[in-house]
Design a protein around this motif. Structure first.
Motif, PDB file in Angstrom:
ATOM      1  N   PHE A  15       0.829  -1.192   0.088  1.00 55.17           N
ATOM      2  CA  PHE A  15      -0.114  -0.094   0.004  1.00 55.17           C
ATOM      3  C   PHE A  15       0.977   1.316  -0.094  1.00 55.17           C
ATOM      4  CE2 PHE A  15      -2.568  -3.258   1.915  1.00 55.17           C
ATOM      5  CZ  PHE A  15      -3.715  -3.184   1.438  1.00 55.17           C
ATOM      6  N   ASP A  16       0.430   2.238  -0.688  1.00 47.99           N
ATOM      7  CA  ASP A  16       1.131   3.578  -0.595  1.00 47.99           C
ATOM      8  C   ASP A  16       0.544   4.465   0.401  1.00 47.99           C
ATOM      9  OD1 ASP A  16      -1.177   4.553  -1.478  1.00 47.99           O
ATOM     10  OD2 ASP A  16      -0.510   5.105  -3.471  1.00 47.99           O
ATOM     11  N   SER A  17       1.153   5.452   0.426  1.00 49.91           N
ATOM     12  CA  SER A  17       0.751   6.414   1.567  1.00 49.91           C
ATOM     13  C   SER A  17      -0.871   6.848   1.684  1.00 49.91           C
ATOM     14  CB  SER A  17       1.520   7.806   1.616  1.00 49.91           C
ATOM     15  OG  SER A  17       1.486   8.451   0.543  1.00 49.91           O
ATOM     16  N   ASP A  18      -1.447   6.883   0.354  1.00 51.94           N
ATOM     17  CA  ASP A  18      -2.988   7.050   0.494  1.00 51.94           C
ATOM     18  C   ASP A  18      -3.570   5.827   0.716  1.00 51.94           C
ATOM     19  OD1 ASP A  18      -2.482   9.689   0.070  1.00 51.94           O
ATOM     20  OD2 ASP A  18      -2.335   9.418  -2.216  1.00 51.94           O
ATOM     21  N   LEU A  19      -3.095   4.509   1.043  1.00 55.34           N
ATOM     22  CA  LEU A  19      -3.670   3.321   1.059  1.00 55.34           C
ATOM     23  C   LEU A  19      -4.285   2.830  -0.087  1.00 55.34           C
ATOM     24  CD1 LEU A  19      -5.309   3.528   4.572  1.00 55.34           C
ATOM     25  CD2 LEU A  19      -3.119   2.960   4.097  1.00 55.34           C
ATOM     26  N   GLU A  20      -3.672   3.087  -1.125  1.00 55.76           N
ATOM     27  CA  GLU A  20      -3.819   2.669  -2.577  1.00 55.76           C
ATOM     28  C   GLU A  20      -3.052   1.395  -2.847  1.00 55.76           C
ATOM     29  OE1 GLU A  20      -5.677   3.700  -5.208  1.00 55.76           O
ATOM     30  OE2 GLU A  20      -6.600   5.453  -4.186  1.00 55.76           O
ATOM     31  N   LEU A  21      -3.836   0.267  -3.065  1.00 53.92           N
ATOM     32  CA  LEU A  21      -3.130  -1.034  -3.478  1.00 53.92           C
ATOM     33  C   LEU A  21      -2.227  -0.946  -4.400  1.00 53.92           C
ATOM     34  CD1 LEU A  21      -3.037  -4.204  -2.573  1.00 53.92           C
ATOM     35  CD2 LEU A  21      -4.976  -4.492  -4.305  1.00 53.92           C
ATOM     36  N   LYS A  22      -1.013  -1.533  -4.458  1.00 54.58           N
ATOM     37  CA  LYS A  22       0.091  -1.666  -5.253  1.00 54.58           C
ATOM     38  C   LYS A  22       0.818  -2.980  -5.386  1.00 54.58           C
ATOM     39  CE  LYS A  22       0.129   3.073  -5.637  1.00 54.58           C
ATOM     40  NZ  LYS A  22      -0.201   3.716  -6.891  1.00 54.58           N
ATOM     41  N   VAL A  23       1.083  -3.237  -6.664  1.00 55.43           N
ATOM     42  CA  VAL A  23       1.618  -4.677  -6.925  1.00 55.43           C
ATOM     43  C   VAL A  23       2.844  -4.329  -7.675  1.00 55.43           C
ATOM     44  CG1 VAL A  23       1.380  -6.549  -8.535  1.00 55.43           C
ATOM     45  CG2 VAL A  23      -0.496  -5.495  -7.360  1.00 55.43           C
ATOM     46  N   LEU A  24       3.961  -5.287  -7.162  1.00 58.85           N
ATOM     47  CA  LEU A  24       5.291  -4.876  -7.562  1.00 58.85           C
ATOM     48  C   LEU A  24       5.567  -5.394  -9.004  1.00 58.85           C
ATOM     49  CD1 LEU A  24       8.459  -4.020  -6.972  1.00 58.85           C
ATOM     50  CD2 LEU A  24       8.657  -6.291  -6.229  1.00 58.85           C
ATOM     51  N   LEU A  25       5.967  -4.426  -9.877  1.00 59.68           N
ATOM     52  CA  LEU A  25       6.426  -5.165 -11.390  1.00 59.68           C
ATOM     53  C   LEU A  25       7.874  -4.754 -11.668  1.00 59.68           C
ATOM     54  CD1 LEU A  25       3.210  -3.582 -13.089  1.00 59.68           C
ATOM     55  CD2 LEU A  25       3.783  -6.045 -12.321  1.00 59.68           C
ATOM     56  N   ILE A  26       8.468  -5.380 -12.466  1.00 56.13           N
ATOM     57  CA  ILE A  26       9.724  -5.008 -12.872  1.00 56.13           C
ATOM     58  C   ILE A  26       9.907  -4.752 -14.295  1.00 56.13           C
ATOM     59  CG2 ILE A  26      10.865  -6.279 -11.133  1.00 56.13           C
ATOM     60  CD1 ILE A  26      11.460  -8.406 -13.137  1.00 56.13           C
ATOM     61  N   ASN A  27      11.042  -3.739 -14.614  1.00 60.68           N
ATOM     62  CA  ASN A  27      11.227  -3.408 -16.047  1.00 60.68           C
ATOM     63  C   ASN A  27      11.972  -4.617 -16.720  1.00 60.68           C
ATOM     64  OD1 ASN A  27       9.638  -1.300 -16.484  1.00 60.68           O
ATOM     65  ND2 ASN A  27      11.375  -0.148 -15.210  1.00 60.68           N
ATOM     66  N   ARG A  28      11.869  -5.267 -18.047  1.00 64.67           N
ATOM     67  CA  ARG A  28      12.418  -6.092 -18.551  1.00 64.67           C
ATOM     68  C   ARG A  28      12.567  -5.754 -20.154  1.00 64.67           C
ATOM     69  NH1 ARG A  28      12.740 -11.737 -16.249  1.00 64.67           N
ATOM     70  NH2 ARG A  28      11.758 -11.808 -14.716  1.00 64.67           N
ATOM     71  N   LYS A  29      13.612  -6.190 -20.636  1.00 62.91           N
ATOM     72  CA  LYS A  29      13.851  -5.978 -22.225  1.00 62.91           C
ATOM     73  C   LYS A  29      13.405  -6.939 -22.813  1.00 62.91           C
ATOM     74  CE  LYS A  29      17.172  -2.268 -21.979  1.00 62.91           C
ATOM     75  NZ  LYS A  29      16.242  -1.304 -22.511  1.00 62.91           N
ATOM     76  N   GLU A  30      12.623  -7.001 -23.929  1.00 61.48           N
ATOM     77  CA  GLU A  30      12.480  -8.052 -24.649  1.00 61.48           C
ATOM     78  C   GLU A  30      13.071  -8.025 -26.158  1.00 61.48           C
ATOM     79  OE1 GLU A  30       8.280 -10.083 -26.215  1.00 61.48           O
ATOM     80  OE2 GLU A  30       8.200  -8.007 -25.303  1.00 61.48           O
ATOM     81  N   SER A  31      13.590  -8.805 -26.663  1.00 64.21           N
ATOM     82  CA  SER A  31      14.309  -9.121 -27.858  1.00 64.21           C
ATOM     83  C   SER A  31      13.419  -9.550 -28.788  1.00 64.21           C
ATOM     84  CB  SER A  31      15.653  -9.477 -27.689  1.00 64.21           C
ATOM     85  OG  SER A  31      16.244  -9.494 -29.198  1.00 64.21           O
ATOM     86  N   LEU A  32      12.639  -9.112 -29.957  1.00 61.33           N
ATOM     87  CA  LEU A  32      11.880  -9.542 -30.755  1.00 61.33           C
ATOM     88  C   LEU A  32      12.643 -10.495 -31.690  1.00 61.33           C
ATOM     89  CD1 LEU A  32       9.773  -6.270 -31.422  1.00 61.33           C
ATOM     90  CD2 LEU A  32       9.539  -8.217 -29.951  1.00 61.33           C
ATOM     91  N   SER A  33      13.804  -9.851 -32.277  1.00 54.36           N
ATOM     92  CA  SER A  33      14.619 -10.614 -33.027  1.00 54.36           C
ATOM     93  C   SER A  33      15.885 -10.318 -33.107  1.00 54.36           C
ATOM     94  CB  SER A  33      13.632 -10.991 -34.551  1.00 54.36           C
ATOM     95  OG  SER A  33      14.088  -9.722 -35.359  1.00 54.36           O
ATOM     96  N   PRO A  34      17.131 -10.663 -33.605  1.00 55.74           N
ATOM     97  CA  PRO A  34      18.296 -10.166 -33.836  1.00 55.74           C
ATOM     98  C   PRO A  34      18.311  -9.035 -34.561  1.00 55.74           C
ATOM     99  CG  PRO A  34      18.556 -12.578 -34.153  1.00 55.74           C
ATOM    100  CD  PRO A  34      16.913 -12.134 -34.047  1.00 55.74           C
ATOM    101  N   LEU A  35      17.623  -8.758 -35.433  1.00 53.22           N
ATOM    102  CA  LEU A  35      17.408  -7.745 -36.290  1.00 53.22           C
ATOM    103  C   LEU A  35      16.667  -6.370 -35.555  1.00 53.22           C
ATOM    104  CD1 LEU A  35      17.166  -9.275 -39.862  1.00 53.22           C
ATOM    105  CD2 LEU A  35      19.386  -8.435 -38.510  1.00 53.22           C
ATOM    106  N   ASP A  36      15.567  -6.701 -34.784  1.00 54.79           N
ATOM    107  CA  ASP A  36      15.010  -5.683 -34.302  1.00 54.79           C
ATOM    108  C   ASP A  36      15.478  -5.285 -32.927  1.00 54.79           C
ATOM    109  OD1 ASP A  36      13.001  -6.083 -36.175  1.00 54.79           O
ATOM    110  OD2 ASP A  36      11.827  -7.644 -34.986  1.00 54.79           O
ATOM    111  N   LYS A  37      15.019  -4.066 -32.597  1.00 55.92           N
ATOM    112  CA  LYS A  37      15.565  -3.395 -31.310  1.00 55.92           C
ATOM    113  C   LYS A  37      15.021  -3.880 -30.134  1.00 55.92           C
ATOM    114  CE  LYS A  37      16.878   1.154 -33.273  1.00 55.92           C
ATOM    115  NZ  LYS A  37      16.462   2.456 -33.245  1.00 55.92           N
ATOM    116  N   SER A  38      15.161  -4.021 -28.948  1.00 56.53           N
ATOM    117  CA  SER A  38      14.647  -4.828 -27.860  1.00 56.53           C
ATOM    118  C   SER A  38      13.655  -3.633 -27.494  1.00 56.53           C
ATOM    119  CB  SER A  38      15.570  -4.961 -26.721  1.00 56.53           C
ATOM    120  OG  SER A  38      16.382  -3.666 -26.274  1.00 56.53           O
TER     121      SER A  38
END
Length: 68
Positions: A15-38
């Motif tokens: 919960f944050d200071s306003d008692l709003e429910l939060k869920v932990l998420l992380i940033n990930r890089k996804e490589s679509l193919s060797p030629l595409d940018k992540s």
């Protein structure tokens, strides 16, 4: 015999200071193919584990490695 992949995803609620429910998420890089940018996306913290690993220690190890 086929290989089976086992994964663990950790859901961390808080919960944050306003008692709003939060869920932990992380940033990930996804490589679509060797030629595409992540591409960035968010996901639950998780990863694959070995077949003979125990769940609780694996979840703790994965969570610590992804979030410090």
């Amino acid at each position: 015999m086929s290989k089976i992949n086992i994964s663990i995803d950790c859901v961390i609620f808080g919960f944050d200071s306003d008692l709003e429910l939060k869920v932990l998420l992380i940033n990930r890089k996804e490589s679509l193919s060797p030629l595409d940018k992540s591409k960035d996306h968010v996901s639950l913290p998780g990863d694959l584990i070995k077949r003979d690993d125990e769940l609780d220690p694996s979840a703790n190890r994965i969570l610590k490695s992804l979030t410090s």
